[in-house]
Design a protein around this motif. Sequence first.
Motif, PDB file in Angstrom:
ATOM      1  N   PHE A 392       0.847  -1.200   0.000  1.00 42.61           N
ATOM      2  CA  PHE A 392       0.000   0.000   0.000  1.00 42.61           C
ATOM      3  C   PHE A 392       0.879   1.246   0.000  1.00 42.61           C
ATOM      4  CE2 PHE A 392      -2.589  -3.406   1.574  1.00 42.61           C
ATOM      5  CZ  PHE A 392      -3.803  -3.184   0.950  1.00 42.61           C
ATOM      6  N   THR A 393       0.366   2.288  -0.631  1.00 44.90           N
ATOM      7  CA  THR A 393       1.146   3.511  -0.844  1.00 44.90           C
ATOM      8  C   THR A 393       0.500   4.691  -0.127  1.00 44.90           C
ATOM      9  OG1 THR A 393      -0.072   4.074  -2.861  1.00 44.90           O
ATOM     10  CG2 THR A 393       1.876   2.654  -3.105  1.00 44.90           C
ATOM     11  N   PRO A 394       1.234   5.803  -0.005  1.00 45.11           N
ATOM     12  CA  PRO A 394       0.724   6.940   0.766  1.00 45.11           C
ATOM     13  C   PRO A 394      -0.555   7.576   0.239  1.00 45.11           C
ATOM     14  CG  PRO A 394       3.098   7.089   0.567  1.00 45.11           C
ATOM     15  CD  PRO A 394       2.663   5.975  -0.329  1.00 45.11           C
ATOM     16  N   GLY A 414       3.191  -1.309  -5.867  1.00 44.21           N
ATOM     17  CA  GLY A 414       2.373  -0.542  -4.931  1.00 44.21           C
ATOM     18  C   GLY A 414       0.931  -0.402  -5.381  1.00 44.21           C
ATOM     19  N   PHE A 415       0.283  -1.525  -5.720  1.00 40.92           N
ATOM     20  CA  PHE A 415      -1.036  -1.439  -6.346  1.00 40.92           C
ATOM     21  C   PHE A 415      -2.206  -1.562  -5.377  1.00 40.92           C
ATOM     22  CE2 PHE A 415       1.258  -1.374 -10.175  1.00 40.92           C
ATOM     23  CZ  PHE A 415       0.400  -0.823 -11.114  1.00 40.92           C
ATOM     24  N   ASN A 416      -1.948  -1.543  -4.067  1.00 44.86           N
ATOM     25  CA  ASN A 416      -3.033  -1.380  -3.103  1.00 44.86           C
ATOM     26  C   ASN A 416      -4.160  -2.386  -3.311  1.00 44.86           C
ATOM     27  OD1 ASN A 416      -2.048   1.373  -1.909  1.00 44.86           O
ATOM     28  ND2 ASN A 416      -2.051   1.662  -4.118  1.00 44.86           N
ATOM     29  N   SER A 417      -3.793  -3.635  -3.530  1.00 41.58           N
ATOM     30  CA  SER A 417      -4.716  -4.766  -3.723  1.00 41.58           C
ATOM     31  C   SER A 417      -5.569  -4.633  -4.979  1.00 41.58           C
ATOM     32  CB  SER A 417      -5.613  -4.983  -2.494  1.00 41.58           C
ATOM     33  OG  SER A 417      -6.657  -4.034  -2.425  1.00 41.58           O
ATOM     34  N   ARG A 463       4.201   5.624   6.468  1.00 36.47           N
ATOM     35  CA  ARG A 463       3.366   4.738   7.291  1.00 36.47           C
ATOM     36  C   ARG A 463       2.018   5.388   7.609  1.00 36.47           C
ATOM     37  NH1 ARG A 463       5.274   0.587  10.575  1.00 36.47           N
ATOM     38  NH2 ARG A 463       3.838  -0.146  12.181  1.00 36.47           N
ATOM     39  N   GLU A 464       2.047   6.649   8.039  1.00 45.05           N
ATOM     40  CA  GLU A 464       0.803   7.334   8.394  1.00 45.05           C
ATOM     41  C   GLU A 464      -0.103   7.511   7.181  1.00 45.05           C
ATOM     42  OE1 GLU A 464       1.593  11.008  10.336  1.00 45.05           O
ATOM     43  OE2 GLU A 464       2.413  10.084  12.157  1.00 45.05           O
ATOM     44  N   ARG A 465       0.472   7.964   6.094  1.00 47.42           N
ATOM     45  CA  ARG A 465      -0.354   8.205   4.907  1.00 47.42           C
ATOM     46  C   ARG A 465      -0.891   6.889   4.330  1.00 47.42           C
ATOM     47  NH1 ARG A 465      -0.052  13.035   1.855  1.00 47.42           N
ATOM     48  NH2 ARG A 465      -1.314  11.839   0.386  1.00 47.42           N
ATOM     49  N   SER A 466      -0.054   5.850   4.348  1.00 43.81           N
ATOM     50  CA  SER A 466      -0.502   4.561   3.806  1.00 43.81           C
ATOM     51  C   SER A 466      -1.590   3.958   4.692  1.00 43.81           C
ATOM     52  CB  SER A 466       0.678   3.597   3.678  1.00 43.81           C
ATOM     53  OG  SER A 466       1.641   4.092   2.781  1.00 43.81           O
ATOM     54  N   HIS A 467      -1.464   4.142   5.995  1.00 45.47           N
ATOM     55  CA  HIS A 467      -2.533   3.672   6.878  1.00 45.47           C
ATOM     56  C   HIS A 467      -3.842   4.369   6.545  1.00 45.47           C
ATOM     57  CE1 HIS A 467      -5.186   4.463  10.340  1.00 45.47           C
ATOM     58  NE2 HIS A 467      -5.129   3.148  10.428  1.00 45.47           N
TER      59      HIS A 467
END
Length: 896
Positions: A392-394, A414-417, A463-467
Amino acid sequence: MTPGVAMASLSRALRVAATRPGRSPAQGLGPRALTSGAGATTEKSVPYERTLKEARGPSAVAQGPSRPLPSTANVVVIGGGSLGCQTLYHLAKLGVSGAVLLERDRLTSGTTWHTAGLLWQLRPSDVEVELLAHTRRVVSRDLEEETGLHTGWIQNGGLFIASNRQRLDEYKRLMSLGKAYGVESHVLSPAETKALYPLMNVDDLYGTLYVPHDGTMDPAGTCTTLSRAAAARGAQVIENCPVTGIRVRTDDFGVRRVAAVETEHGSIQTPCVVNCAGVWADAVGRMAGVKVPLVAMHHAYVVTERIEGIQNMPNVRDHDASVYLRLQGDALSVGGYEANPIFWEEVSDKFAFGLFDLDWDVFTQHIEGAINRVPVLEKTGIKSTVCGPESFTPDHKPLMGEAPEVRGFFLGCGFNSAGMMLGGGCGRELAHWIVHGRPEKDMYGYDIRRFHHSLTDHRRWIRERSHESYAKNYSVVFPHDEPLAGRNMRTDPLHEVLHYDYYGAYGNQAHQGYAYNRLLADEYTFDFPPHHDVIKQECLACRGAAAVFDMSYFGKFYLVGADASKAADWLFSADVSRPPGSTVYTCMLNPQGGTESDLTVSRLAPGPEASALAPAFEGDGFYLAVGGAVAQHNWSHITTVLQDQRFRCQLIDSSEDLGMISIQGPASRAVLQEVLDADLSNEAFPFSTHKLVRAAGHLVRAMRLSFVGELGWELHIPRPSCVPVYQAVMAVGAKHGLVNAGYRAIDSLSIEKGYRHWHADLRPDDSPLEAGLAFTCKLRSSTPFLGREALEKQRAEGLRRRLVCFTVDEKVPMFGLEAIWRDGQAVGHIRRADFGFAIDKTLAYGYVRDPSGGPVSLDFVKNGSYSLERMGVTYPAQAHVKSPFDPDNKRVKGIY
């Protein structure tokens, strides 16, 4: 978990999760890492087990590479998942010989093998609608025609569930956009939904969006067929061959370039590497010194036992319940996105065809939503759990394109599923990027260069943005939504500090009285926002008196050196070879004539001493001001051109050293005349010129420019002087009606004047001729410039589309993506829309095509009868070939 044993039904899973004791305080403080007790488990019952696992054979270590390594290759793709296979296939279709794919284990062994394989055709992005359409064509038609093999495509349709009015409004926007692209969709009532899907609970629904041609893909079947089709065109797939290193060389001009890929079984010399390694992409990037801003997380679904009557039902996305229901033969796969996903802290390079144990505490919310939507699930058994790694990406968008650190190193990760869904379209664009130097479509939103270099290895920010992007994946996509996470990593001189609270997850307490969160909540609407009148006051103050805008976020570069003039002539579409003191609005183009940027370029006088407002240089120098959100993209584009052309000049980034405020409006001259020690008359300070002057005793660069269509100046200010200069302007301005105004006011004012926004009205696949910016192109001169040949060809053949301004008399909000109808035919969609307060109408800009495929003349634009479709409702619209506000440009000249 042994399939079908530990959890007899979804309802039992819910009860077990509810009765488990709470975690210790220490466990609740942050994202959890895997422990030895929650490690990878390779024996799971999964939907594609028979297809993939039974064919594995001996271990990769014992087996070695599936075929000998070539000594050289034109392109080496690393990673045999969806993106790797699609990229190899499209490279082969473009005629690239000697393309090689290296997979450390077997094809699909990383993330692709356990994907749900859903394909939804409608997304709130016109670019993604086009990418998804290509994926669908490849898996449903092209591959079977080429190979005679069935990919496993199943067209069972898709249903989006709306349990509130705003969600249904979002779906109606998608429906209207789909009409511009020929995607069939229907908004259904609850009763119609029940008739289509009898097992569904529709008591709490407002309606649904039904897309009959959505479906599902089989990852194994698709990737196998892609690899065979690529091999038939000369590409090679080598399995069981982990990459151990990437050799990089530095050329004679100091540019780092890919030289070779190294493995335990030999090396392959190559000028181009494509990193399609999924959650392992960061490790592959580090081999070449490339930063890859992504994180690995657990992503899960469960597969139910057989459900009577579920056969042939559409796939379902219930966004508000954060759950999807994917048809799995006579069963369902149930999954979604949680607020507290589990991070995979230590990504193992030995992980292949593996799964994690499912954390039922995290997964519970999906069960609740699934049972509410399809009540029969309460008594349905669970056949298997599937919890695997995903990257997952920002900003929840893929990472693509050439890395700024190393030439020839491309990203496709980084295709976020959504790698299966977007794989066909993105694989095609990535292949085109590699072969032709840029993609066919506008891929800026996916381009790795969209991230500022200071953020791409900032682990806390990533980490914060991807969360947040994971947790908000199913949130309503509002037009002006912005992230709360990762703020304040870069600040301007007039900034206040905020911090991120993980939305109250992981034991964090949600902020109370969070000012930015509260203000942003007002933007969560498809109607006029509550602060519509505030924006109106700012706009009308600018039109009637004066407004000050903080534009310190702009990128500010200096281009100096022996070849600076040659570089400027080649880079910029307009003629910037004017005397020092001049400022020119121009574009930068790509070889296809598309617009990579619009910016202002100011000619500088040489000087022996450096200051915050100019470096020391001899010969020629230029000062470049570009939109801040795209500063990194501009920097990378210019750097690439300088390297390719081998110009002897230097690009200097002073973005952090300078602030900028813009004072605009009829009273701006009166305000600034009391602050600046310069004559601001038309004769002494004409439009499109700049000077070094003093403002309240501080040296600044003043430019007479406007981005809102008024008399005005920009002040480019050394950072330490920003606050005192701003305070001096505000103190004097108080008696002239000067007000502070924000970006929403800039949006409204600029669209009212007809000024273009890059990456809204103007993209890398839009030419300045199509966008009505022919005046920025020095086509009447003989000076060569990047993109000139493409523009001349386009002009000779006729424009296939034109950017057109529309006004709507009815006071209805529009934001972009609305369908454009001309004489009863869909001819395009709106790129950008806003309300113009001076003309008191909604304005919208969109590219219009001729349905017959012919050139679009001005007569074609003028002679049509137009309407704009917003959320399924059409509104009569008037087309304009010039801005309806001050079409003669008197106001920027100070003529009121």
